[in-house]
Scaffold this motif. Structure first.
Motif, short mmCIF file in Angstrom:
data_model
loop_
_atom_site.label_atom_id
_atom_site.label_comp_id
_atom_site.label_asym_id
_atom_site.label_seq_id
_atom_site.Cartn_x
_atom_site.Cartn_y
_atom_site.Cartn_z
N LEU A 1 15.44 36.34 54.79
CA LEU A 1 15.97 36.97 56.01
C LEU A 1 17.49 36.84 56.06
N GLU A 2 18.01 35.71 55.63
CA GLU A 2 19.46 35.55 55.57
C GLU A 2 20.11 36.59 54.68
N VAL A 3 19.46 36.88 53.56
CA VAL A 3 20.00 37.90 52.65
C VAL A 3 19.95 39.27 53.32
N ALA A 4 18.87 39.55 54.05
CA ALA A 4 18.78 40.83 54.77
C ALA A 4 19.89 40.96 55.80
N VAL A 5 20.18 39.86 56.51
CA VAL A 5 21.27 39.86 57.49
C VAL A 5 22.61 40.10 56.79
N GLU B 1 17.22 51.27 60.05
CA GLU B 1 18.02 50.61 59.01
C GLU B 1 17.56 49.17 58.81
N ALA B 2 17.26 48.48 59.92
CA ALA B 2 16.79 47.09 59.83
C ALA B 2 15.47 47.03 59.07
N GLU B 3 14.57 47.96 59.35
CA GLU B 3 13.28 47.97 58.67
C GLU B 3 13.44 48.23 57.17
N THR B 4 14.40 49.07 56.82
CA THR B 4 14.67 49.34 55.40
C THR B 4 15.10 48.06 54.69
N LEU B 5 15.97 47.29 55.34
CA LEU B 5 16.44 46.04 54.75
C LEU B 5 15.32 45.01 54.67
N LEU B 6 14.47 44.98 55.68
CA LEU B 6 13.34 44.05 55.65
C LEU B 6 12.35 44.43 54.55
N ASP B 7 12.20 45.72 54.32
CA ASP B 7 11.33 46.16 53.23
C ASP B 7 11.90 45.72 51.89
N ARG B 8 13.22 45.82 51.73
CA ARG B 8 13.86 45.41 50.47
C ARG B 8 13.70 43.92 50.22
N THR B 9 13.59 43.13 51.29
CA THR B 9 13.46 41.68 51.14
C THR B 9 12.02 41.21 51.34
N ASN B 10 11.07 42.14 51.30
CA ASN B 10 9.64 41.82 51.45
C ASN B 10 9.32 41.09 52.76
N LEU B 11 9.93 41.54 53.84
CA LEU B 11 9.72 40.91 55.14
C LEU B 11 9.24 41.89 56.21
N LEU B 12 9.02 43.12 55.83
CA LEU B 12 8.69 44.13 56.84
C LEU B 12 7.41 43.78 57.59
N GLU B 13 6.44 43.23 56.89
CA GLU B 13 5.17 42.89 57.54
C GLU B 13 5.32 41.77 58.57
N ARG B 14 6.43 41.04 58.53
CA ARG B 14 6.65 39.93 59.46
C ARG B 14 7.77 40.23 60.44
N ALA B 15 8.08 41.52 60.60
CA ALA B 15 9.22 41.94 61.42
C ALA B 15 9.13 41.45 62.86
N GLY B 16 7.92 41.38 63.41
CA GLY B 16 7.75 41.00 64.81
C GLY B 16 7.69 39.50 65.06
N GLU B 17 7.61 38.70 64.01
CA GLU B 17 7.55 37.25 64.17
C GLU B 17 8.94 36.68 64.43
N THR B 18 9.00 35.50 65.03
CA THR B 18 10.30 34.86 65.21
C THR B 18 10.78 34.35 63.86
N ALA B 19 12.10 34.26 63.73
CA ALA B 19 12.67 33.73 62.49
C ALA B 19 12.20 32.31 62.23
N ALA B 20 12.00 31.54 63.31
CA ALA B 20 11.56 30.15 63.17
C ALA B 20 10.16 30.05 62.58
N ALA B 21 9.36 31.11 62.72
CA ALA B 21 7.99 31.08 62.23
C ALA B 21 7.91 31.30 60.72
N LEU B 22 8.99 31.76 60.13
CA LEU B 22 8.98 32.00 58.68
C LEU B 22 9.06 30.68 57.93
N PRO B 23 8.42 30.59 56.76
CA PRO B 23 8.65 29.43 55.91
C PRO B 23 10.09 29.45 55.40
N HIS B 24 10.50 28.33 54.79
CA HIS B 24 11.90 28.21 54.37
C HIS B 24 12.32 29.36 53.46
N GLY B 25 11.47 29.69 52.49
CA GLY B 25 11.80 30.78 51.58
C GLY B 25 11.95 32.10 52.29
#
Length: 257
Positions: free
Chosen positions: A160-164, A131-155
């Motif tokens: 990710l906040e929207v996915a949560v 289910e989490a991967e489905t939501l990450l796919d919807r928010t175009n974040l699936l390829e970065r699933a294994g990275e820490t949230a802190a490593a993401l740029p602000h956008g």
């Protein structure tokens, strides 16, 4: 919905004072399911403060917040989330040292009531991860699933906040400037998601937004706050064209010539 039924969400005479300053002044509004209401106004108008009072981050000085007719004014922010009010913050509110996937998985665990002490056994929760991967796919974040949230740029953190938020499956979804800090190619992803949510007639969406092109493209209704008070409420074209909005929000002054 029958006329006798209470609205999904309602604020009645909602007021907050900081010392002698009235930041939100007796705001009464009703919000129905299947609608998106944009809340606009100049800087300092009280928009985010009003949001904070609805979601429980700030305690009202007077008035009530009701959900499905039930008074929730005295409930904490987590209790309101449990009742069905979901909030995406203007500033990101994530677990920065956990992975992108874990942030979403924890939200799903919380919603399902499974518990939050299973970080080291994520692999044994296949349905949660799926289910989490489905939501990450919807928010175009699936390829970065294994990275820490802190490593993401602000956008990326905003996405990710929207996915949560989506993982919590709230009845009321509140977005505070969801596209702030995003690059031009990231904005359509979030706007399309909000449109998708808006299409679900069981959901109620509230949006604080400065960009009028975003407001025009998404809103079914606009309410305008000015100096903490509600000064306009209605269909987008009607509200945007009103003299008080033209002057107070858009800076267009009426000619006296």
């Amino acid at each position: 919905m029958p006329a006798s039924s209470p609205p999904v969400l309602e604020t009645e005479n909602l007021t907050i004072r900081f010392g002698g300053h009235v930041a939100v002044d007796s705001v009464s509004c009703r919000y129905e399911s299947g609608s998106l209401t944009a809340i606009v106004g100049p800087n300092g108008a009280g928009k985010t403060t009003y949001f904070n009072m609805i979601s429980g981050q700030l305690k009202a000085s007077a008035g009530q917040v009701r959900l499905y007719g039930n008074d929730i004014t005295g409930l904490s922010a987590p209790a309101r989330t449990h009742r069905g009010i979901g909030r995406a913050f203007q500033l990101t509110n994530l677990f920065p040292n956990l992975s992108v996937l874990e942030n979403v998985r924890l939200a799903i665990q919380s919603r399902r009531g499974i518990g939050l002490n299973l970080l080291t056994r994520a692999s044994s929760f296949g349905s949660l991860i799926e289910e989490a991967e489905t939501l990450l796919d919807r928010t175009n974040l699936l390829e970065r699933a294994g990275e820490t949230a802190a490593a993401l740029p602000h956008g990326g953190q905003r996405r990710l906040e929207v996915a949560v938020l989506l993982a919590l499956e709230p009845d009321v979804l509140m977005f505070d400037e969801p596209t702030a800090g995003m690059s031009a190619d990231e904005v359509p992803v979030i706007l399309d998601l909000i449109r998708e949510i808006k299409g679900d007639r069981t959901k109620t969406v509230l949006l604080v937004e400065h960009k009028m092109d975003v407001v025009r493209s998404l809103a079914d209704r606009i309410i305008v706050l000015h100096n903490g008070a509600l000064v306009a409420d209605g269909p987008p074209d009607e509200v945007i064209a009103s003299p008080i909005v033209q002057e107070a929000y858009l800076g267009v002054r009426k000619s006296h010539a």
